[in-house]
Write an enzyme that holds these catalytic residues in place. Structure first.
Site, PDB file in Angstrom:
ATOM      1  N   SER A 260       5.099  -6.724 -30.265  1.00 55.41           N
ATOM      2  CA  SER A 260       4.143  -6.386 -31.319  1.00 55.41           C
ATOM      3  C   SER A 260       3.870  -4.885 -31.385  1.00 55.41           C
ATOM      4  O   SER A 260       3.093  -4.437 -32.218  1.00 55.41           O
ATOM      5  CB  SER A 260       2.827  -7.114 -31.062  1.00 55.41           C
ATOM      6  OG  SER A 260       2.260  -6.641 -29.858  1.00 55.41           O
ATOM      7  N   CYS A 261       4.489  -4.095 -30.490  1.00 55.60           N
ATOM      8  CA  CYS A 261       4.156  -2.664 -30.461  1.00 55.60           C
ATOM      9  C   CYS A 261       5.323  -1.743 -30.796  1.00 55.60           C
ATOM     10  O   CYS A 261       5.271  -1.032 -31.796  1.00 55.60           O
ATOM     11  CB  CYS A 261       3.600  -2.296 -29.085  1.00 55.60           C
ATOM     12  SG  CYS A 261       1.988  -3.025 -28.801  1.00 55.60           S
ATOM     13  N   PHE A 262       6.349  -1.746 -29.953  1.00 65.06           N
ATOM     14  CA  PHE A 262       7.408  -0.735 -30.124  1.00 65.06           C
ATOM     15  C   PHE A 262       7.946  -0.670 -31.559  1.00 65.06           C
ATOM     16  O   PHE A 262       7.910   0.394 -32.180  1.00 65.06           O
ATOM     17  CB  PHE A 262       8.566  -0.980 -29.156  1.00 65.06           C
ATOM     18  CG  PHE A 262       8.283  -0.611 -27.711  1.00 65.06           C
ATOM     19  CD1 PHE A 262       7.040  -0.112 -27.325  1.00 65.06           C
ATOM     20  CD2 PHE A 262       9.265  -0.755 -26.737  1.00 65.06           C
ATOM     21  CE1 PHE A 262       6.793   0.214 -26.007  1.00 65.06           C
ATOM     22  CE2 PHE A 262       9.016  -0.423 -25.422  1.00 65.06           C
ATOM     23  CZ  PHE A 262       7.776   0.060 -25.057  1.00 65.06           C
TER      24      PHE A 262
END
Ligand code: UDX
Length: 427
Positions: A260-262
């Protein structure tokens, strides 16, 4: 001890809230999703996070953690308000600040008593967002808010441990009083604390994720090149790590990064840079490299099995990595799709992510155990680094599969324990 409202109870908000409550603070959690609230009230976390369930049960029992699907009275009871709502990608890759604006507006409305509060932005936001988007919303309420940015560096699956034992704390604030008040919330954490400006704290979060993703993309590129030149990546990695300037961690090649971030953070930074007239060609290249890397695993299978038409392929690991049930941007999704496009029958297995994966890719057969997934399979791709997969040895593949071909997409299998298995790794 402080009263802290936490807005948004996803992995970051819930782990932050439970950690702060465990540290003795009174935490008031808010999320607009009623199902999520009901589960949290029953000490049943809505996602898989190591240690979260018992910690949640404890803080609820001692009365230090309450949750609701409304902002009132949670915000008015709080001295601090932590904004932990998601900032997902829009279709063009830019940061969607819709939930952030809605949450900030609700906080401003709920602060009716006009008491001075400190709003802490934990959501990942592109530099300038707190000053230009959040501050005007809060100011319009007439309530006197102090504002700070305190990015999270939590790894999914280890979110609670990372919150309880941070290796650094970054606090961006307009003034040192606000910064010190936030620092005090985290005592007794013993780690470096970096006090800086709002904008810099926002940028540090992107810098960290951007650099880590760059390392992964670099490792993947290097491993692909090692294959071209017939060189062992493991040995190159060992040689690389001899340079004291190069930290060998986060250089494990495989099928690419997900989560969900990179991906969303790099897209958001690239689009925001472009909007300001700068062409972030390196960030674009990292995304392109990562978008294509999963195909290497499929190609390795093809190089061993020939056409994949009507072949049974076990896909071990459906979450974006081991330790979580999150399938957002999981490389298992494009891998499963590519295998199906080639006519393969895909049997997926994951210790905890099968339900989420089934929602994302409904036409994959789901097995309930590793053995069931491998039964009569022609090939297997290991996509996530679950400890249960790392323990597998040759017998685990030789029993259920006639002539096992295994592509280790996360470099977790031990080659010396795979006698009789055609084991392929990238690099
Ligand atoms: C990341 C950051 O680590 C965390 O600090 C931040 O707050 C949120 O983003 P997370 O997304 O939970 O955390 O996963 P992480 O463990 O960093 O892995 C990200 C992806 O990179 C995974 O798909 C993982 O499999 C992959 N990866 C990681 C590699 O392919 N090789 C590596 O060497 C490391």
């Amino acid at each position: 001890m402080a009263s802290i409202a936490v807005i948004g109870l996803g992995p970051t908000g819930l782990a932050t809230g439970v950690a702060l409550a465990s540290g003795g603070h009174r935490v008031l959690g808010v999320d607009i999703d009623s199902n999520r609230i009901e589960r949290i009230q029953n000490a049943n976390p809505p996602f898989h996070e190591a240690g979260l369930k018992p910690a949640l049960r404890r803080v609820i029992r001692v009365g230090r953690f309450r949750v609701a699907n409304v902002f009132e009275p949670m915000v008015s009871e709080a001295e601090f308000v932590f904004l932990c709502v998601g900032t997902p990608s829009r279709d063009d890759g830019s940061m969607d600040d819709g939930a952030l604006k809605t949450a900030a507006t609700s906080v401003a409305k709920a602060a009716i008593d006009k008491r001075r509060r400190t709003l802490v932005v934990k959501s990942t936001v592109v530099p300038g967002t707190t000053e230009t988007v959040i501050r005007p919303i809060l100011d319009s309420s007439g309530a006197p808010f102090r504002i700070a940015v305190n990015p999270e560096f939590l790894r999914e699956g280890k979110a609670l441990a990372d919150t309880l034992h941070p290796d650094r704390i970054v606090i961006g604030a307009g003034d040192s009083v606000t910064a010190k008040r936030i620092r005090a919330l985290y005592r007794p954490a013993k780690c470096p604390v970096y006090l800086t400006t709002l904008r810099t704290a926002e940028m540090i979060k992107y810098a960290t994720n951007g650099f880590l993703a760059t390392k992964v993309a670099f490792a993947n590129e290097l491993a692909n090149l090692c294959d071209v030149f017939g060189v062992s990546y493991d040995e190159v990695h060992r040689g690389l790590a001899l340079d004291p300037r190069i930290n060998p961690r986060f250089l494990i090649p495989g099928v690419g990064f997900g989560g969900s971030c990179f991906p969303k953070d790099i897209r958001a930074l690239a689009v925001a840079g472009q909007a300001h007239g700068y062409d972030p060609s390196l960030l674009r290249a990292i995304l392109t490299q990562n978008d294509q890397q999963f195909l290497r695993a499929v190609e390795l299978l093809e190089s061993e099995l020939g056409s994949l038409r009507a072949k049974r392929i076990a896909l071990l690991g459906l979450a974006f990595k081991g330790g979580t049930d999150d399938v957002r941007e999981s490389r298992a999704v494009p891998i499963a799709k590519a295998l199906k496009e080639r006519g393969a029958v895909v049997i997926g297995y994951d210790p905890v992510a099968t339900t989420n994966f089934h929602k994302a890719v409904p036409d994959v057969v789901i097995a309930t155990s590793i053995e069931e997934a491998l039964k009569d399979a022609d090939g297997c791709i290991v996509q996530a680094d679950w400890p249960a997969f790392a323990k597998l040895s040759a017998a685990d593949f030789l029993k259920p599969m006639a002539a096992p071909v295994v592509v280790d997409g996360r470099r977790i299998l031990k080659p010396n324990r795979m006698k009789g298995v055609r084991l392929r790794r990238i690099g």
